[in-house]
Design a protein around this motif. Structure first.
Motif, PDB file in Angstrom:
ATOM      1  N   ILE A   1       7.616   6.820   2.390  1.00 10.19           N
ATOM      2  CA  ILE A   1       7.465   7.321   3.670  1.00 10.19           C
ATOM      3  C   ILE A   1       6.332   8.363   3.818  1.00 10.19           C
ATOM      4  O   ILE A   1       5.388   8.394   4.804  1.00 10.19           O
ATOM      5  N   ALA A   2       6.686   9.666   2.887  1.00 16.31           N
ATOM      6  CA  ALA A   2       5.594  10.505   3.138  1.00 16.31           C
ATOM      7  C   ALA A   2       4.266  10.017   2.831  1.00 16.31           C
ATOM      8  O   ALA A   2       3.057  10.383   3.343  1.00 16.31           O
TER       9      ALA A   2
ATOM     10  N   HIS B   1       0.959  -1.152   0.039  1.00 18.13           N
ATOM     11  CA  HIS B   1      -0.064   0.064   0.005  1.00 18.13           C
ATOM     12  C   HIS B   1       0.831   1.241   0.091  1.00 18.13           C
ATOM     13  O   HIS B   1       0.443   2.393  -0.267  1.00 18.13           O
ATOM     14  N   ALA B   2       2.187   1.174   0.541  1.00 20.27           N
ATOM     15  CA  ALA B   2       3.052   2.348   0.475  1.00 20.27           C
ATOM     16  C   ALA B   2       3.621   2.685  -1.036  1.00 20.27           C
ATOM     17  O   ALA B   2       4.563   1.858  -1.095  1.00 20.27           O
ATOM     18  N   TYR B   3       3.039   3.682  -1.678  1.00 19.02           N
ATOM     19  CA  TYR B   3       3.682   3.819  -3.101  1.00 19.02           C
ATOM     20  C   TYR B   3       4.302   4.932  -2.986  1.00 19.02           C
ATOM     21  O   TYR B   3       3.913   5.827  -2.338  1.00 19.02           O
ATOM     22  N   GLY B   4       5.638   5.306  -3.674  1.00 17.71           N
ATOM     23  CA  GLY B   4       6.409   6.347  -4.101  1.00 17.71           C
ATOM     24  C   GLY B   4       5.597   7.032  -5.325  1.00 17.71           C
ATOM     25  O   GLY B   4       4.545   6.379  -5.969  1.00 17.71           O
ATOM     26  N   GLY B   5       6.160   8.213  -5.386  1.00 18.41           N
ATOM     27  CA  GLY B   5       5.707   8.860  -6.751  1.00 18.41           C
ATOM     28  C   GLY B   5       4.186   9.351  -6.523  1.00 18.41           C
ATOM     29  O   GLY B   5       3.805   9.985  -5.414  1.00 18.41           O
ATOM     30  N   ALA B   6       3.488   9.050  -7.549  1.00 23.77           N
ATOM     31  CA  ALA B   6       2.037   9.533  -7.460  1.00 23.77           C
ATOM     32  C   ALA B   6       1.257   9.079  -6.285  1.00 23.77           C
ATOM     33  O   ALA B   6       0.830   7.873  -6.047  1.00 23.77           O
TER      34      ALA B   6
END
Length: 376
Positions: free
Chosen positions: A105-106, A54-59
Motif C-alpha cells: 500500500i505504501a 506493479h504494487a510490490y511490497g518489500g524493496a
C-alpha cells in the motif's frame, strides 16, 4: 559465421531475447546462445501466461521497474502488431494484514499505482467465484493483467533477428573463459569471443561462470488448468490473482476462451540438481492434488476436471530477490538471474537494463537490492 562479436548472451529465454533485441536495435553486434530452441519448455517462460502487477511490497525498487516494464511491453505490442498483454486486473488476497501487505500500500501510494483495498465481502460481491473466510482482505490493481509469455518471446526473437542479432539454438555452452576484458565461450559450434558477456541462463546460471558460482537453485514447479463450471471465472470479468492462505502462496489466471482456470503455487517446490531430469506433471499424485485442494477451498466453481498440467523451473535465490548487475571483478560481464518465480513481468525492462550496463556501464534505475555483490 563470424566468431567475434561485441557482446555474447548466454541464454536466449525471456531476459536474453529481450536484451538481444535491445542491443541489436542499438547497433551492437550480438550473438545469442541457447541450449534449446526458444520458446521451449526447459526454462521458466512456458505455460502460456504470466501475471503483471506493479504494487510490490518489500524493496520499493521493484515498483519503478514494474512500471517501466509495463510501458515497454505496451511499446512492444504496438511495434509488433500482436496481442501480448491483456488487462484483466490483478487481485492480491491475504488471510491477514502482514507487513508485506502494508508495504504494498505504501509503495503504491508513493509511485501513484492505482490500488483498491477490499474486504472479503467486497471481493464476493465483485467476483462471486471466490470463497474467502470472513476477515480476509485483498488489494486490487485495476491496471494489472496477464502477459502471453510465449508470444512475447516469439516477438522478441523475431525483432532481435530482424535488427541483426544472431542466434544459435540447440547450442549448449561447454565452457567460458574470462581473460582481462575479454570473454571466450566454447560450444559444439565453435568458440566465440567478445568484449562483453551477458549471462541470462535461468536455472542453469549457477554454474556457467568459472570460479563464480551464482547462488541460484533450480526448483521444480507445477501449474494446472481446471475446467470452470460457470462463466464466473471467464475473462473479461474475472481477474488474475494471488492468494496467501497462511499455509501456502498461490497464483492464477482467469479462463480465456474456455482454456480453463490456470493455477500454481509460488512457495515450496522440489530442488532440481544440475543435469537432473525435470519430471513431467503427474509424476506424483501430489502434482494435481495440491493445486486441486486450493481450488476446491477458494475457487470451488473452477475445480472441475483437470484439462492439462505443466512443469517449469524457478531459479530461486536465498532472499528471492533478483540478481542483476555487473559481475564483481569482471566489469565486462553482466548477469541477470535468480528471478525466483516473479521475474517474467520484468523481462522487458531487464533487457533495457542489460543494454545500458553493456553500452553505458550503468542503468538509470536503482539496482541496489539486486546487486551480485550482496552474496560475496
Amino acid at each position: 559465421m563470424r566468431t567475434r562479436y561485441d557482446v555474447i548472451i548466454i541464454g536466449a529465454g525471456s531476459m536474453g531475447l529481450s536484451a538481444g533485441y535491445q542491443l541489436a536495435s542499438s547497433g551492437v553486434r550480438t550473438l545469442l546462445l541457447d541450449a534449446g530452441n526458444p520458446p521451449h519448455e526447459e526454462g521458466s517462460h512456458h505455460g502460456e501466461t504470466r501475471l503483471i502487477r506493479h504494487a510490490y511490497g518489500g524493496a520499493s525498487a521493484y515498483v519503478p521497474l514494474a512500471l517501466r516494464a509495463q510501458k515497454l511491453w505496451e511499446e512492444l505490442e504496438r511495434l509488433s502488431g500482436e496481442t501480448l498483454l491483456r488487462t484483466t486486473g490483478v487481485l492480491n488476497v491475504s488471510r491477514e494484514e502482514t507487513a508485506n501487505h502494508r508495504s504494498k500500500i505504501a509503495n503504491a501510494r508513493r509511485y501513484g499505482v492505482p490500488l483498491e483495498e477490499l474486504d472479503a465481502a467486497d471481493i464476493h460481491r465483485r467476483w462471486p467465484g471466490f470463497s474467502l473466510p470472513e476477515g480476509w482482505s485483498g488489494l486490487y490493481e485495476p491496471d494489472g493483467g496477464v502477459l502471453l509469455s510465449e508470444a512475447c518471446l516469439r516477438v522478441y526473437r523475431r525483432l532481435a533477428l530482424e535488427a541483426g542479432a544472431e542466434l544459435l539454438t540447440d547450442t549448449p555452452v561447454r565452457s567460458v573463459r574470462l581473460d582481462g576484458g575479454e570473454a571466450a565461450v566454447t560450444t559444439p559450434a565453435g568458440t566465440f569471443a567478445s568484449g562483453r558477456l551477458i549471462v541470462t541462463a535461468g536455472a542453469a546460471a549457477a554454474g556457467i561462470l568459472p570460479g563464480r558460482p551464482l547462488p541460484v537453485t533450480a526448483i521444480r514447479k507445477t501449474v494446472a488448468w481446471f475446467r470452470a463450471g460457470s462463466g464466473l471465472y471467464r475473462s473479461p470479468g474475472f481477474p488474475g490473482f494471488t492468494v496467501h492462505t497462511g499455509l501456502g502462496e498461490y497464483y492464477g489466471f482467469p479462463d480465456f476462451d474456455g482454456s480453463g482456470v490456470k493455477v500454481g503455487r509460488h512457495d515450496e517446490g522440489i530442488p532440481v540438481s544440475p543435469g537432473e531430469p525435470k519430471h513431467p506433471f503427474g509424476r506424483t499424485a501430489a502434482d494435481e492434488e495440491e493445486l486441486r485442494a486450493f481450488m476446491e477451498a477458494y475457487l470451488p466453481g473452477a475445480s472441475g476436471v483437470l484439462l492439462k498440467g505443466k512443469v517449469c523451473l524457478y531459479e530461486r535465490t536465498p532472499d528471492e530477490d533478483f540478481i542483476i548487475g555487473r559481475l564483481p571483478g569482471h566489469p565486462h560481464v553482466s548477469v541477470a538471474a535468480g528471478f525466483s518465480g516473479h521475474g517474467f513481468k520484468f523481462a522487458s525492462v531487464v533487457g533495457e537494463i542489460l543494454r545500458d550496463l553493456t553500452v553505458n556501464g550503468r542503468s538509470s534505475l536503482d539496482l541496489t537490492p539486486f546487486s551480485p555483490e550482496r552474496f560475496n
